[in-house]
Design a protein around this motif. Structure first.
Motif, PDB file in Angstrom:
ATOM      1  N   LEU A 167       0.058   4.879 -23.237  1.00  0.00           N
ATOM      2  CA  LEU A 167       1.332   4.921 -22.689  1.00  0.00           C
ATOM      3  C   LEU A 167       2.351   3.954 -21.168  1.00  0.00           C
ATOM      4  O   LEU A 167       1.299   3.604 -20.754  1.00  0.00           O
ATOM      5  CB  LEU A 167       2.210   6.108 -21.915  1.00  0.00           C
ATOM      6  N   ASN A 168       2.956   3.793 -20.322  1.00  0.00           N
ATOM      7  CA  ASN A 168       3.666   2.944 -19.548  1.00  0.00           C
ATOM      8  C   ASN A 168       3.500   3.713 -18.618  1.00  0.00           C
ATOM      9  O   ASN A 168       3.596   4.844 -17.942  1.00  0.00           O
ATOM     10  CB  ASN A 168       4.276   2.240 -19.988  1.00  0.00           C
ATOM     11  N   ASP A 169       2.968   2.979 -16.887  1.00  0.00           N
ATOM     12  CA  ASP A 169       3.302   3.458 -16.022  1.00  0.00           C
ATOM     13  C   ASP A 169       3.401   2.533 -14.883  1.00  0.00           C
ATOM     14  O   ASP A 169       3.404   1.513 -15.310  1.00  0.00           O
ATOM     15  CB  ASP A 169       2.446   4.890 -16.058  1.00  0.00           C
ATOM     16  N   HIS A 202       3.707  -2.452 -21.797  1.00  0.00           N
ATOM     17  CA  HIS A 202       3.862  -2.873 -19.864  1.00  0.00           C
ATOM     18  C   HIS A 202       5.561  -2.860 -20.289  1.00  0.00           C
ATOM     19  O   HIS A 202       6.435  -2.335 -19.567  1.00  0.00           O
ATOM     20  CB  HIS A 202       3.439  -3.609 -19.552  1.00  0.00           C
TER      21      HIS A 202
HETATM   22  N1  TYC Z   1       2.951  -0.831 -15.490  1.00  0.00           N
HETATM   23  C1  TYC Z   1       1.748  -0.818 -15.424  1.00  0.00           C
HETATM   24  C2  TYC Z   1       1.558  -2.361 -14.225  1.00  0.00           C
HETATM   25  O1  TYC Z   1       3.308  -2.986 -13.337  1.00  0.00           O
HETATM   26  C3  TYC Z   1       1.084  -1.910 -16.302  1.00  0.00           C
HETATM   27  C4  TYC Z   1       0.867  -1.360 -17.303  1.00  0.00           C
HETATM   28  C5  TYC Z   1       0.440  -1.555 -18.965  1.00  0.00           C
HETATM   29  C6  TYC Z   1       0.301   0.389 -17.269  1.00  0.00           C
HETATM   30  C7  TYC Z   1       0.075  -1.004 -19.097  1.00  0.00           C
HETATM   31  C8  TYC Z   1      -0.187   1.139 -18.296  1.00  0.00           C
HETATM   32  O2  TYC Z   1      -0.297   1.195 -20.443  1.00  0.00           O
HETATM   33  C9  TYC Z   1      -0.079   0.871 -19.575  1.00  0.00           C
HETATM   34  N2  TYC Z   1       0.890  -2.860 -13.516  1.00  0.00           N
END
Ligand code: TYC
Length: 106
Positions: free
Chosen positions: A33-35, A66
């Motif tokens: 999952l993205n965060d 992302h």
């Molecule tokens: N969105 C995060 C950032 O901009 C990068 C990221 C990608 C985080 C994938 C979690 O599962 C992920 N730093």
């Protein structure tokens, strides 16, 4: 008499043909999952180390997550999927990243 398809004579209606008993185990996707906080480099390293991706593959998956919010790291039997998910979350937590992975039955 033990003679395969004809055990009970022709046209007895009994299906006696031996089926190969090779039941496939259920498979599980490891979903990431993205965060907003986990560094991109950390996600790429995780994908290389735990999911045996090349740097190019790992970068592609990371960018997909992302941009789209979720992506597949790999597909495994339950025990392997669960172990990888736990290992990734442990490492993320130790590094104080909120990265989340989940299992999804195929
Ligand atoms: N969105 C995060 C950032 O901009 C990068 C990221 C990608 C985080 C994938 C979690 O599962 C992920 N730093």
């Amino acid at each position: 008499m033990q003679n395969g398809n004809y055990e009970d004579g022709p046209d007895s209606g009994l299906a006696t043909k031996a089926k190969p008993k090779t039941k496939k185990p259920p498979l599980y996707k490891v979903i990431m999952l993205n965060d907003d906080y986990t560094p991109m480099e950390f996600v790429v390293l995780v994908l290389q180390e735990f999911f045996r991706k090349t740097q190019e593959e790992a970068t592609e998956i990371m960018l997909h997550v992302h941009q789209r919010g979720v992506g597949v790291c790999g597909v495994y039997t339950y025990e392997i999927a669960e172990t990888k998910a736990t290992q990734v979350m442990d490492l993320a937590r130790k590094n104080q990243h909120p990265l989340q992975v989940q299992l999804e039955k195929e």
